[in-house]
Design an enzyme around this catalytic site. Structure first.
Site, PDB file in Angstrom:
ATOM      1  N   ASN A  62       0.676  -1.264  -0.027  1.00 37.16           N
ATOM      2  CA  ASN A  62      -0.069   0.025  -0.113  1.00 37.16           C
ATOM      3  C   ASN A  62       0.799   1.168  -0.011  1.00 37.16           C
ATOM      4  OD1 ASN A  62      -2.115  -1.544  -0.019  1.00 37.16           O
ATOM      5  ND2 ASN A  62      -2.410  -1.599   2.395  1.00 37.16           N
ATOM      6  N   THR A  95       2.044  -7.019   3.163  1.00 35.41           N
ATOM      7  CA  THR A  95       0.942  -6.401   3.111  1.00 35.41           C
ATOM      8  C   THR A  95      -0.021  -6.834   4.739  1.00 35.41           C
ATOM      9  OG1 THR A  95      -1.135  -5.454   2.164  1.00 35.41           O
ATOM     10  CG2 THR A  95      -0.686  -7.769   1.777  1.00 35.41           C
ATOM     11  N   THR A  96      -0.660  -6.017   5.220  1.00 34.87           N
ATOM     12  CA  THR A  96      -1.535  -6.368   6.231  1.00 34.87           C
ATOM     13  C   THR A  96      -2.871  -6.654   5.899  1.00 34.87           C
ATOM     14  OG1 THR A  96      -0.309  -4.991   7.782  1.00 34.87           O
ATOM     15  CG2 THR A  96      -2.323  -5.683   8.578  1.00 34.87           C
ATOM     16  N   PRO A  97      -3.395  -8.074   5.834  1.00 37.15           N
ATOM     17  CA  PRO A  97      -4.776  -8.151   5.492  1.00 37.15           C
ATOM     18  C   PRO A  97      -5.647  -7.686   6.471  1.00 37.15           C
ATOM     19  CG  PRO A  97      -3.366 -10.227   5.947  1.00 37.15           C
ATOM     20  CD  PRO A  97      -2.557  -9.049   6.471  1.00 37.15           C
ATOM     21  N   ASP A 121       0.231  -6.131  12.181  1.00 39.20           N
ATOM     22  CA  ASP A 121       0.365  -4.791  12.433  1.00 39.20           C
ATOM     23  C   ASP A 121       0.472  -4.759  14.141  1.00 39.20           C
ATOM     24  OD1 ASP A 121      -0.599  -1.929  13.636  1.00 39.20           O
ATOM     25  OD2 ASP A 121      -0.853  -1.891  11.269  1.00 39.20           O
ATOM     26  N   HIS A 130      10.248  -5.637  11.579  1.00 45.90           N
ATOM     27  CA  HIS A 130      10.851  -4.403  11.645  1.00 45.90           C
ATOM     28  C   HIS A 130      11.486  -4.220  12.808  1.00 45.90           C
ATOM     29  CE1 HIS A 130       8.160  -3.593   8.085  1.00 45.90           C
ATOM     30  NE2 HIS A 130       8.566  -2.382   8.127  1.00 45.90           N
ATOM     31  N   GLU A 181      13.590   0.662  14.656  1.00 47.12           N
ATOM     32  CA  GLU A 181      13.030   1.915  14.265  1.00 47.12           C
ATOM     33  C   GLU A 181      13.154   2.984  15.259  1.00 47.12           C
ATOM     34  OE1 GLU A 181       9.928   1.483  10.662  1.00 47.12           O
ATOM     35  OE2 GLU A 181       9.356   0.089  12.152  1.00 47.12           O
ATOM     36  N   ASP A 237      10.962   0.224   0.651  1.00 45.75           N
ATOM     37  CA  ASP A 237      10.100   0.448   1.830  1.00 45.75           C
ATOM     38  C   ASP A 237       8.659   0.757   1.363  1.00 45.75           C
ATOM     39  OD1 ASP A 237       9.068   0.395   4.515  1.00 45.75           O
ATOM     40  OD2 ASP A 237      10.243   2.331   5.060  1.00 45.75           O
TER      41      ASP A 237
END
Length: 378
Positions: free
Chosen positions: A32, A112-114, A182, A239, A242, A317
């Site tokens: 996205n 991607t996050t469903p 997420d 991740h 960060e 990214d």
């Protein structure tokens, strides 16, 4: 001594045309965040006409290349609204794959996050089915995304890797999917994502990513789902680092994921543990600068890891949101760190070792790079 100091000048300068023609591997691309500006503009205008958003609030942000961090988050908010519609998810997936293929990315891991949206009849599974539909819709390049059985492979022996069209070989891109957990999600929601990934393995889902706002959520919330995924043979990328969170960074490294992304806020102790573990790092130069995670390329940790021969791979990214491409990332590395043509090619080629696909795909990619090395005189 950097690459520019021990290579002839003609081997240190890689122009953009050559970098685009070079085969590349992309391992940290959020679906996205990679949407085209033109598509965002078109879809935002529709939302404006429907009264869902105020189009004038986002129009100037979409048209900009050098977006501020505040403007970046504004775009993410817009994209979140757009991607709760199946048709839009399919379109974005198709276009993102086409854009990476245009850049001569030969292997792409798309994460991607469903999403769930009851008002649109969207479940995590139907969201992923819309993504799959987008992969099937690509026509400008051959897309290999579903895992082939041994029977399928046997039946394909002797067939050319790419079809020919009007005498020219069609380009091919391997696409594999990572389902993202997420950091806002609960343990149960994270487990649901992992179980969906396991159900969709034959459709090219190869791993799990942990991402999202790095100051939200706690490692122990996601650990049960990540452990389960690891036990079931799914590859894990996190991740990591960060933001400064020494305890979480140490726990993530102790978990021994297959790869980590970013690694921007590490202490000396973290670097030692990372280097001893040899966990590959997905490096996103433009992203790190645009988000102010790293203040300047002069102090970016890529140089230290690269010179230490630690496994690294350049990535985008969010190519749409950060107005970049994988070719631009390689150009940036070349100019900022003095990396020559041959070294850049080898850096891209090394990425084959870090992909989550099987040995058959790795073998095909090795052949692609061998052929390109001859064509590009590298």
């Amino acid at each position: 001594m950097n690459a520019a100091e021990h290579s002839p000048r003609r081997n240190t300068v890689a122009d953009m045309e050559e970098l685009v023609s070079m085969p590349k591997v992309e391992l940290h691309a959020h679906l996205n965040g990679s949407v085209r500006d033109s598509t965002l503009l078109e879809l935002a205008r529709v939302l404006g006409d429907e009264g869902i958003i105020v189009f004038s609030d986002v129009e100037h942000v979409i048209m900009k290349d050098d977006r501020s961090l505040h403007e970046v988050f504004k775009l993410f908010d817009l994209i979140h609204i757009l991607t709760t519609d199946h048709k839009t998810v399919t379109r974005i997936t198709k276009e993102v794959v086409e854009d990476f293929a245009y850049e001569n990315v030969v292997y792409l891991e798309l994460r991607t996050t469903p999403k769930k949206n009851d008002s649109k009849g969207m479940s995590k599974r139907s969201y992923m089915e819309a993504v799959m539909e987008g992969l099937r819709a690509v026509t400008v390049v051959d897309v290999d995304f579903a895992l082939q059985t041994s029977d399928t492979r046997t039946s394909m022996k002797g067939l050319p890797i790419n079809d020919t069209c009007h005498g020219a070989r069609r380009k091919k891109i391997y696409v594999r999917l990572l389902l993202s957990i997420d950091r806002r999600e609960t343990t149960e929601a994270a487990m649901e994502t992992v179980k969906l990934a396991l159900e969709m393995r034959d459709l090219g889902v190869v791993g799990i990513d942990l991402s999202g706002n790095p100051i939200v959520g706690e490692w122990n919330t996601f650990l049960p789902a990540l452990k389960f995924a690891q036990e079931q043979g799914l590859c894990i990328t996190l991740h990591c680092g960060e933001v400064p969170n020494h305890q979480e960074i140490q726990m993530m490294l102790d978990f021994l994921p297959k790869r980590i992304g970013h690694a921007c806020c590490f202490r000396e102790e973290d670097w030692k543990k990372l280097k001893s573990s040899k966990i590959p790092v997905e490096i996103c130069l433009t992203s790190n600068i645009r988000t102010n995670t790293i203040s300047s390329l002069d102090i970016h940790h890529f140089a230290d890891l690269y010179n230490a021969k630690h496994p690294v791979i350049l990535c985008t990214d969010d190519s749409g949101v950060f107005s970049t491409s994988l070719s631009k990332e390689y150009s940036l590395a070349s100019s900022a760190f003095g990396i020559g043509r041959k070294e850049l090619f080898q850096l891209a080629r090394n990425g084959i070792d870090y992909i989550f696909a099987d040995d058959e795909v790795k073998g095909d990619l090795t052949e692609i790079f061998n052929s390109a090395a001859k064509e590009l005189d590298l």
